[in-house]
Scaffold this motif. Sequence first.
Motif, mmCIF file in Angstrom:
data_model
loop_
_atom_site.group_PDB
_atom_site.id
_atom_site.type_symbol
_atom_site.label_atom_id
_atom_site.label_comp_id
_atom_site.label_asym_id
_atom_site.label_seq_id
_atom_site.Cartn_x
_atom_site.Cartn_y
_atom_site.Cartn_z
ATOM 1 N N TYR A 73 0.195 5.306 1.264
ATOM 2 C CA TYR A 73 -0.647 6.313 1.884
ATOM 3 C C TYR A 73 0.133 7.625 1.877
ATOM 4 O O TYR A 73 1.361 7.634 1.785
ATOM 5 C CB TYR A 73 -0.958 5.965 3.347
ATOM 6 C CG TYR A 73 -1.848 4.765 3.549
ATOM 7 C CD1 TYR A 73 -1.336 3.467 3.491
ATOM 8 C CD2 TYR A 73 -3.207 4.924 3.821
ATOM 9 C CE1 TYR A 73 -2.164 2.364 3.687
ATOM 10 C CE2 TYR A 73 -4.035 3.829 4.033
ATOM 11 C CZ TYR A 73 -3.494 2.552 3.959
ATOM 12 O OH TYR A 73 -4.321 1.463 4.161
ATOM 13 N N PHE A 117 3.414 -0.226 8.691
ATOM 14 C CA PHE A 117 3.817 0.981 7.982
ATOM 15 C C PHE A 117 5.313 1.209 8.085
ATOM 16 O O PHE A 117 5.938 0.910 9.111
ATOM 17 C CB PHE A 117 3.092 2.198 8.557
ATOM 18 C CG PHE A 117 1.658 2.312 8.133
ATOM 19 C CD1 PHE A 117 0.701 1.475 8.660
ATOM 20 C CD2 PHE A 117 1.278 3.258 7.196
ATOM 21 C CE1 PHE A 117 -0.633 1.567 8.259
ATOM 22 C CE2 PHE A 117 -0.049 3.362 6.796
ATOM 23 C CZ PHE A 117 -1.000 2.516 7.317
ATOM 24 N N GLY A 118 5.864 1.783 7.026
ATOM 25 C CA GLY A 118 7.253 2.223 7.066
ATOM 26 C C GLY A 118 7.367 3.580 7.725
ATOM 27 O O GLY A 118 6.365 4.191 8.090
ATOM 28 N N SER A 152 -3.547 0.270 -3.361
ATOM 29 C CA SER A 152 -3.126 -1.033 -2.868
ATOM 30 C C SER A 152 -2.713 -1.888 -4.066
ATOM 31 O O SER A 152 -3.194 -1.678 -5.194
ATOM 32 C CB SER A 152 -4.235 -1.713 -2.065
ATOM 33 O OG SER A 152 -5.380 -1.898 -2.869
ATOM 34 N N GLY A 200 -2.244 -10.515 4.323
ATOM 35 C CA GLY A 200 -3.467 -10.705 3.569
ATOM 36 C C GLY A 200 -4.182 -9.387 3.423
ATOM 37 O O GLY A 200 -3.675 -8.329 3.834
ATOM 38 N N ALA A 201 -5.380 -9.442 2.889
ATOM 39 C CA ALA A 201 -6.148 -8.205 2.705
ATOM 40 C C ALA A 201 -7.606 -8.429 3.041
ATOM 41 O O ALA A 201 -8.498 -7.935 2.351
ATOM 42 C CB ALA A 201 -5.998 -7.695 1.279
ATOM 43 N N SER A 202 -7.838 -9.170 4.110
ATOM 44 C CA SER A 202 -9.219 -9.467 4.461
ATOM 45 C C SER A 202 -9.869 -8.336 5.218
ATOM 46 O O SER A 202 -11.052 -8.367 5.473
ATOM 47 C CB SER A 202 -9.267 -10.722 5.329
ATOM 48 O OG SER A 202 -8.676 -10.431 6.582
ATOM 49 N N GLY A 203 -9.091 -7.336 5.585
ATOM 50 C CA GLY A 203 -9.615 -6.271 6.440
ATOM 51 C C GLY A 203 -9.232 -6.515 7.872
ATOM 52 O O GLY A 203 -9.125 -5.595 8.656
ATOM 53 N N GLY A 204 -9.023 -7.761 8.218
ATOM 54 C CA GLY A 204 -8.560 -8.072 9.556
ATOM 55 C C GLY A 204 -7.065 -8.262 9.613
ATOM 56 O O GLY A 204 -6.519 -8.596 10.658
ATOM 57 N N ASP A 205 -6.408 -8.041 8.495
ATOM 58 C CA ASP A 205 -4.955 -8.188 8.460
ATOM 59 C C ASP A 205 -4.291 -6.877 8.841
ATOM 60 O O ASP A 205 -4.642 -5.819 8.329
ATOM 61 C CB ASP A 205 -4.500 -8.601 7.061
ATOM 62 C CG ASP A 205 -4.842 -10.038 6.763
ATOM 63 O OD1 ASP A 205 -5.822 -10.263 6.035
ATOM 64 O OD2 ASP A 205 -4.155 -10.929 7.285
ATOM 65 N N THR A 206 -3.305 -6.984 9.691
ATOM 66 C CA THR A 206 -2.600 -5.804 10.153
ATOM 67 C C THR A 206 -1.735 -5.255 9.041
ATOM 68 O O THR A 206 -1.027 -5.999 8.358
ATOM 69 C CB THR A 206 -1.705 -6.170 11.349
ATOM 70 O OG1 THR A 206 -2.534 -6.674 12.384
ATOM 71 C CG2 THR A 206 -0.940 -4.957 11.848
ATOM 72 N N GLN A 207 -1.785 -3.947 8.869
ATOM 73 C CA GLN A 207 -0.881 -3.284 7.938
ATOM 74 C C GLN A 207 0.288 -2.714 8.728
ATOM 75 O O GLN A 207 0.092 -2.026 9.727
ATOM 76 C CB GLN A 207 -1.612 -2.173 7.174
ATOM 77 C CG GLN A 207 -2.670 -2.725 6.238
ATOM 78 C CD GLN A 207 -3.304 -1.663 5.377
ATOM 79 O OE1 GLN A 207 -2.703 -0.636 5.088
ATOM 80 N NE2 GLN A 207 -4.533 -1.922 4.954
ATOM 81 N N PHE A 210 3.765 7.183 3.046
ATOM 82 C CA PHE A 210 4.003 5.963 3.807
ATOM 83 C C PHE A 210 3.695 4.745 2.956
ATOM 84 O O PHE A 210 2.647 4.661 2.315
ATOM 85 C CB PHE A 210 3.112 5.917 5.056
ATOM 86 C CG PHE A 210 3.379 7.006 6.046
ATOM 87 C CD1 PHE A 210 2.464 8.029 6.241
ATOM 88 C CD2 PHE A 210 4.535 7.003 6.805
ATOM 89 C CE1 PHE A 210 2.702 9.033 7.159
ATOM 90 C CE2 PHE A 210 4.782 8.015 7.730
ATOM 91 C CZ PHE A 210 3.860 9.032 7.899
ATOM 92 N N TYR A 261 0.839 -1.192 0.000
ATOM 93 C CA TYR A 261 0.000 0.000 0.000
ATOM 94 C C TYR A 261 0.872 1.239 0.000
ATOM 95 O O TYR A 261 1.991 1.233 0.522
ATOM 96 C CB TYR A 261 -0.886 0.050 1.265
ATOM 97 C CG TYR A 261 -1.592 -1.245 1.584
ATOM 98 C CD1 TYR A 261 -0.946 -2.240 2.312
ATOM 99 C CD2 TYR A 261 -2.894 -1.473 1.167
ATOM 100 C CE1 TYR A 261 -1.584 -3.430 2.607
ATOM 101 C CE2 TYR A 261 -3.543 -2.663 1.464
ATOM 102 C CZ TYR A 261 -2.872 -3.638 2.187
ATOM 103 O OH TYR A 261 -3.504 -4.820 2.479
#
Lengths: 115, 112
Positions: A35, A106-107, A48, A97-104, A91, A33
């Motif tokens: 941002y 960030f750099g 994404s 994953g990308a289920s919405g429950g997956d933690t993103q 960022f 991703y």
Amino acid sequence: EPEVTQTPSHQVTQMGQEVILRCVPISNHLYFYWYRQILGQKVEFLVSFYNNEISEKSEIFDDQFSVERPDGSNFTLKIRSTKLEDSAMYFCASSEGASGGDTQYFGPGTRLTVL
Amino acid sequence: SQKIEQNSEALNIQEGKTATLTCNYTNYSPAYLQWYRQDPGRGPVFLLLIRENEKEKRKERLKVTFDTTLKQSLFHITASQPADSATYLCALDDSGYSTLTFGKGTMLLVSP
């Protein structure tokens, strides 16, 4: 602990120039991703990317923006002809994953200053 | 239109007290709500995720509640420390594709 890295930490460019912001996502992550955060404002989703394709993009992500995974480790954001209003922190993030429950994750961000 | 609202004013508390931050949203039906911490000039750091079918989630000194009827999440830090001083961001994924929409964040200042 694995982390997302970004280079450069600060990029200064002249209006109309092209910039490439670089990211190395966490190695076993499949979703990437970008941002941005304009100074004093909220973090905003740009795009994404999964399986070498854009999955979703926001209205901000217009034709001047592009993303690429040029090799097995890097993920880049290119801004073709920078404008003053592109000045922001950018960022990169990645997730398993990308289920919405997956933690993103960030750099640390690249601060882009357009003069 | 869709909105995520967090207290725009900084929250000042004394060390040892419990900090409570609020996130309200409208015109969303999120399956998940996430809280992040952001320090000045740094990227957001994930803290907690709560699902729509969970009322409460805890992690060490952190607690999050999620009320889908009120469309509100509360974020608590107990026994706060000066090192907890940061901006705390609420984020929703309404798309189902992990395109996070962030609130503007609330700055927390914990004084010794």
